[in-house]
Scaffold this active site. Structure first.
Site, PDB file in Angstrom:
ATOM      1  N   HIS A  49      40.639  34.133  42.036  1.00 50.93           N
ATOM      2  CA  HIS A  49      39.655  33.060  42.000  1.00 50.93           C
ATOM      3  C   HIS A  49      40.167  31.966  41.083  1.00 50.93           C
ATOM      4  O   HIS A  49      40.809  32.256  40.078  1.00 50.93           O
ATOM      5  CB  HIS A  49      38.308  33.592  41.474  1.00 50.93           C
ATOM      6  CG  HIS A  49      37.167  32.690  41.762  1.00 50.93           C
ATOM      7  ND1 HIS A  49      36.861  31.618  40.972  1.00 50.93           N
ATOM      8  CD2 HIS A  49      36.278  32.687  42.793  1.00 50.93           C
ATOM      9  CE1 HIS A  49      35.816  31.003  41.486  1.00 50.93           C
ATOM     10  NE2 HIS A  49      35.448  31.609  42.593  1.00 50.93           N
TER      11      HIS A  49
ATOM     12  N   ASP B  17      33.686  37.863  47.785  1.00 55.13           N
ATOM     13  CA  ASP B  17      33.897  38.113  49.207  1.00 55.13           C
ATOM     14  C   ASP B  17      34.442  39.500  49.505  1.00 55.13           C
ATOM     15  O   ASP B  17      34.446  39.926  50.652  1.00 55.13           O
ATOM     16  CB  ASP B  17      34.885  37.076  49.777  1.00 55.13           C
ATOM     17  CG  ASP B  17      34.285  35.692  49.757  1.00 55.13           C
ATOM     18  OD1 ASP B  17      33.107  35.573  50.124  1.00 55.13           O
ATOM     19  OD2 ASP B  17      34.975  34.742  49.358  1.00 55.13           O
TER      20      ASP B  17
HETATM   21  N1  ACO Z   1      46.977  37.819  46.561  1.00 56.15           N
HETATM   22  C1  ACO Z   1      48.215  37.729  46.040  1.00 56.15           C
HETATM   23  N2  ACO Z   1      48.572  36.784  45.156  1.00 56.15           N
HETATM   24  C2  ACO Z   1      47.650  35.900  44.773  1.00 56.15           C
HETATM   25  C3  ACO Z   1      46.331  35.934  45.256  1.00 56.15           C
HETATM   26  C4  ACO Z   1      46.002  36.960  46.186  1.00 56.15           C
HETATM   27  N3  ACO Z   1      44.774  37.048  46.681  1.00 56.15           N
HETATM   28  N4  ACO Z   1      45.620  34.944  44.708  1.00 56.15           N
HETATM   29  C5  ACO Z   1      46.445  34.283  43.902  1.00 56.15           C
HETATM   30  N5  ACO Z   1      47.681  34.871  43.931  1.00 56.15           N
HETATM   31  C6  ACO Z   1      48.851  34.460  43.146  1.00 56.15           C
HETATM   32  C7  ACO Z   1      49.428  33.159  43.668  1.00 56.15           C
HETATM   33  O1  ACO Z   1      50.429  33.400  44.645  1.00 56.15           O
HETATM   34  C8  ACO Z   1      49.973  32.535  42.418  1.00 56.15           C
HETATM   35  O2  ACO Z   1      51.212  33.131  42.136  1.00 56.15           O
HETATM   36  P1  ACO Z   1      52.371  32.282  41.364  1.00 56.15           P
HETATM   37  O3  ACO Z   1      51.784  31.957  40.013  1.00 56.15           O
HETATM   38  O4  ACO Z   1      53.512  33.245  41.290  1.00 56.15           O
HETATM   39  O5  ACO Z   1      52.641  31.080  42.194  1.00 56.15           O
HETATM   40  C9  ACO Z   1      48.994  32.951  41.332  1.00 56.15           C
HETATM   41  O6  ACO Z   1      48.383  34.182  41.820  1.00 56.15           O
HETATM   42  C10 ACO Z   1      47.898  31.941  41.069  1.00 56.15           C
HETATM   43  O7  ACO Z   1      47.297  31.635  42.303  1.00 56.15           O
HETATM   44  P2  ACO Z   1      46.839  30.185  42.739  1.00 56.15           P
HETATM   45  O8  ACO Z   1      46.895  30.060  44.214  1.00 56.15           O
HETATM   46  O9  ACO Z   1      47.568  29.159  41.924  1.00 56.15           O
HETATM   47  O10 ACO Z   1      45.341  30.224  42.278  1.00 56.15           O
HETATM   48  P3  ACO Z   1      44.262  29.253  42.769  1.00 56.15           P
HETATM   49  O11 ACO Z   1      43.285  29.165  41.672  1.00 56.15           O
HETATM   50  O12 ACO Z   1      44.852  27.994  43.279  1.00 56.15           O
HETATM   51  O13 ACO Z   1      43.644  30.012  44.031  1.00 56.15           O
HETATM   52  C11 ACO Z   1      42.344  31.351  45.423  1.00 56.15           C
HETATM   53  C12 ACO Z   1      42.511  30.757  44.022  1.00 56.15           C
HETATM   54  C13 ACO Z   1      42.468  30.258  46.496  1.00 56.15           C
HETATM   55  C14 ACO Z   1      40.946  31.959  45.538  1.00 56.15           C
HETATM   56  C15 ACO Z   1      43.416  32.432  45.631  1.00 56.15           C
HETATM   57  O14 ACO Z   1      43.284  33.419  44.631  1.00 56.15           O
HETATM   58  C16 ACO Z   1      43.365  33.042  47.021  1.00 56.15           C
HETATM   59  O15 ACO Z   1      43.902  32.490  47.967  1.00 56.15           O
HETATM   60  N6  ACO Z   1      42.680  34.224  47.167  1.00 56.15           N
HETATM   61  C17 ACO Z   1      42.503  34.838  48.457  1.00 56.15           C
HETATM   62  C18 ACO Z   1      41.431  34.133  49.257  1.00 56.15           C
HETATM   63  C19 ACO Z   1      40.046  34.401  48.722  1.00 56.15           C
HETATM   64  O16 ACO Z   1      39.661  35.529  48.448  1.00 56.15           O
HETATM   65  N7  ACO Z   1      39.249  33.334  48.622  1.00 56.15           N
HETATM   66  C20 ACO Z   1      37.843  33.414  48.182  1.00 56.15           C
HETATM   67  C21 ACO Z   1      37.641  32.728  46.876  1.00 56.15           C
HETATM   68  S1  ACO Z   1      36.023  33.001  46.277  1.00 56.15           S
HETATM   69  C22 ACO Z   1      35.072  31.915  47.130  1.00 56.15           C
HETATM   70  O17 ACO Z   1      35.465  30.911  47.635  1.00 56.15           O
HETATM   71  C23 ACO Z   1      33.688  32.297  47.235  1.00 56.15           C
END
Ligand code: ACO
Length: 452
Positions: A316, A374
Site C-alpha cells: 500500500h 482487498d
Molecule cells: N508484490 C510484490 N512487490 C511489490 C508489491 C506487491 N504487491 N507492492 C509493491 N512491491 C514492491 C515494488 O516492486 C517496489 O519494489 P522496488 O522498491 O524494488 O522498486 C516496492 O515494493 C515499493 O512499491 P511501489 O510500487 O513503489 O509502491 P507504491 O506505493 O507505488 O504502490 C501499490 C502501492 C500500488 C498498492 C502496490 O503495492 C501494488 O501494486 N500492490 C498490488 C495491488 C494492490 O493490492 N492494490 C490495492 C491497493 S489498496 C486499495 O487501493 C484499496
C-alpha cells in the site's frame, strides 16, 4: 492555549539555499492536528521561479482535510477522530455516512432523520432505469456504473449547482442513496433479470443484498450475518483520505464540475487494478495459484524485477504496516464462511498460507508489504455470491460517501482553487517548422513495433 495553537507557535521553517546566487528562501512549516509537518511551498514558484517535482504525489499534500487520518507506519485509520475498529464494532454504515458528511456521530433522532432522507432518495428516475437498456448485456458493471452515475446530472439537474448549500447536500444524499440501487441494477441487467426496487424497511446493506439477489418469484430473507458483513465492508471502504479516486473527484470538482460528474470520474479512477480493481485481481490470482504448493513460485515471481507480476492485495502506498481494514476483513471472512458452511473454501486456505509465507519473506519484510483491505474482501464477496466483476462496484458503493464528503469539504474550503499541477518539461526545444513535403516518412506501425 490549545495543543494545536502551541504547535503552531513552535512551527519551524526551512531555508532553501541557492548555491549559485547565494540567495536563500524561507519555507514555512504547517502543522495539522496529527501527522507529519508539511512544507508550505505555495509561494515557491513566485519566490524562486522553480516548481517541486513529485510524480505520484508521494510527498505532496494536495489539500487540508478534517475527514480521515491515516498513520501508515502504525497501521492507524480514523474517521473524524474515531478509530476504524470502533466504528466497525459499534456503528452501522448509515451512521458512518452521517459521521463523514457531518463531522460527528448522530444522536438517535439525527440518525433516524438521516436514514429517512437517504431512504427517500434510493429509487432512480424511471427514465434513468431505461438508460440501462442502451448497454450490452455483457458490459462490465463498472462501465455501466460510470455511465449511469455520470447520467445522474442529466436527471437531477436541480442539485447540480455546487455553489448552493442545499443543492450540495441534496446531491450528496442522492449519490449515497442511489449508488447501491445503480450497482445492483447493473448486476441484474447483466443477468437479464428484472430490476428489484429498494425497500424502506431494510437497512442500507440489507437493501443491497435484497436488490442484488432476490427475484420477484421467490421469497427472499436477508441473512443477518451476511448483512452485517456487507455493512462492515462498506464501513471499511467508506473513505481513505486523498487516494487516487478521491483526488480525482477533488480535481474534477475543483473546476466547478457538477457532483454527479465528479463521482463518475472517481469511479473511473477506482476501476484500475492498482486501486479498487485489486479485490477482483486477488481472486483471479488465488485461482491461478490453485493450490498451496504453488505459492512459493508465485512469491518468487512477484519478487522478480523483470516480471510485472505483483502479489495482488499486498502493499500500500500509505500503510507500511498491517492495513487495519485487512484485520477486520480477515475476521469477517471467517464468520461469513462459517455461516455459509464454506469454512473449507480452497481460496481461503490459499490466502491464509500465502499471507503466512509472504509475511516471513525477507523481501516483503524489508519493503514493508502487508496484506491490504482487498486481500480478504474478495473471498467474502465471492462466498456471498457476487461475481468478481461486481467487487469493484461494491467498493464504489461504499466509497461514494467518502467521495461526496471530500467533494463537499473542498467546495466549502476558503482556499479552494482549481487543481492545476505543473510539469518538468522534457520534450523538444524550439524547432524550425518543416512543410509537409520536406518531412521524412515515419510509419506509425514501425514506431509501434519499435516500442515492443
Ligand atoms: N508484490 C510484490 N512487490 C511489490 C508489491 C506487491 N504487491 N507492492 C509493491 N512491491 C514492491 C515494488 O516492486 C517496489 O519494489 P522496488 O522498491 O524494488 O522498486 C516496492 O515494493 C515499493 O512499491 P511501489 O510500487 O513503489 O509502491 P507504491 O506505493 O507505488 O504502490 C501499490 C502501492 C500500488 C498498492 C502496490 O503495492 C501494488 O501494486 N500492490 C498490488 C495491488 C494492490 O493490492 N492494490 C490495492 C491497493 S489498496 C486499495 O487501493 C484499496
Amino acid at each position: 492555549m490549545s495543543d494545536y495553537e502551541d504547535k503552531k507557535n513552535k512551527a519551524k521553517s526551512y531555508t532553501l539555499f541557492n548555491n549559485e546566487s547565494g540567495q536563500s528562501f524561507e519555507i514555512p512549516v504547517l502543522k495539522g492536528t496529527d501527522g507529519p509537518e508539511v512544507l508550505d511551498i505555495r509561494s515557491l514558484y513566485k519566490d524562486t521561479g522553480m516548481f517541486a517535482y513529485d510524480p505520484g504525489y508521494t510527498s505532496t499534500a494536495s489539500c487540508s482535510s478534517s475527514i480521515t487520518y491515516i498513520d501508515g507506519h502504525k497501521g492507524i485509520l480514523r474517521h473524524r477522530g474515531y478509530n476504524i475498529k470502533d466504528l466497525t464494532t459499534h456503528s452501522d454504515f448509515i451512521e458512518v455516512c452521517y459521521l463523514l458528511l457531518h463531522g460527528d456521530l448522530p444522536s438517535i433522532i439525527d440518525k433516524q432523520k438521516f436514514e429517512k432522507v437517504i431512504n427517500n432518495h434510493k429509487m432512480l428516475h424511471e427514465q434513468l432505469v431505461n438508460f440501462y437498456r442502451g448497454f450490452r448485456r455483457d458490459a462490465h458493471p463498472m462501465a455501466i456504473m460510470v455511465g449511469v452515475v455520470g447520467a445522474l446530472s442529466a436527471f437531477y439537474n436541480d442539485s447540480t449547482d455546487f455553489a448552493n448549500i442545499n443543492q450540495r447536500m441534496i446531491a450528496c444524499h442522492r449519490l449515497i442513496a442511489k449508488i447501491a440501487t445503480i450497482g445492483s441494477m447493473a448486476y441484474k441487467y447483466s443477468l437479464g433479470q428484472p430490476f428489484v426496487y429498494p425497500k424502506d424497511n431494510l437497512s442500507y446493506s440489507e437493501n443491497l443484498l435484497y436488490m442484488t439477489f432476490s427475484v420477484p418469484t421467490k421469497e427472499y430473507k436477508v441473512n443477518p450475518v451476511i448483512a452485517e458483513a456487507m455493512d462492515k465492508f462498506f464501513i471499511l471502504h467508506a473513505d481513505h483520505e486523498q487516494n487516487a479516486s478521491t483526488s480525482t473527484v477533488r480535481l474534477a470538482g475543483s473546476s466547478g464540475a457538477n457532483p454527479f460528474a465528479c463521482i463518475a470520474a472517481g469511479i473511473a479512477s477506482l476501476w484500475g487494478p492498482a486501486h479498487g480493481g485489486a479485490n477482483e485481481a486477488v481472486i483471479l490470482m488465488l485461482q491461478e495459484i490453485g493450490s498451496v504448493e504453488n505459492i512459493p513460485n508465485f512469491i518468487k515471481k512477484s519478487k522478480d524485477k523483470n516480471d510485472p507480476f505483483r502479489l495482488m492485495g499486498f502493499g500500500h502506498r500509505v500503510y507500511k504496516n498491517y492495513d487495519p481494514r485487512a484485520e477486520v476483513m480477515k475476521v469477517t471472512a471467517h464468520k461469513v464462511l462459517k455461516e455459509l458452511e464454506k469454512s473449507e473454501d480452497p481460496l481461503l486456505k490459499i490466502a491464509l498460507a500465502l499471507e503466512k509465507l509472504a509475511l516471513k519473506d525477507e523481501y516483503f519484510i524489508e519493503k514493508k508489504l502487508y496484506p491490504n483491505v482487498d486481500f480478504y474482501s474478495g473471498i467474502i464477496l465471492k462466498a456471498i455470491g457476487f461475481p468478481t466483476s461486481m467487487f469493484t462496484v461494491l467498493f464504489a458503493i461504499g466509497r461514494t460517501v467518502g467521495w461526496t464528503a471530500q467533494w463537499k469539504e473542498m467546495i466549502e474550503d476558503p482556499v479552494n482553487k482549481i487543481g492545476r499541477p505543473r510539469q518538468l518539461y522534457n520534450g523538444s526545444n524550439s524547432r524550425n517548422y518543416e512543410i509537409i513535403n520536406k518531412r521524412e516518412t515515419k510509419s506509425i506501425f514501425q514506431w509501434l513495433w519499435s516500442k515492443k
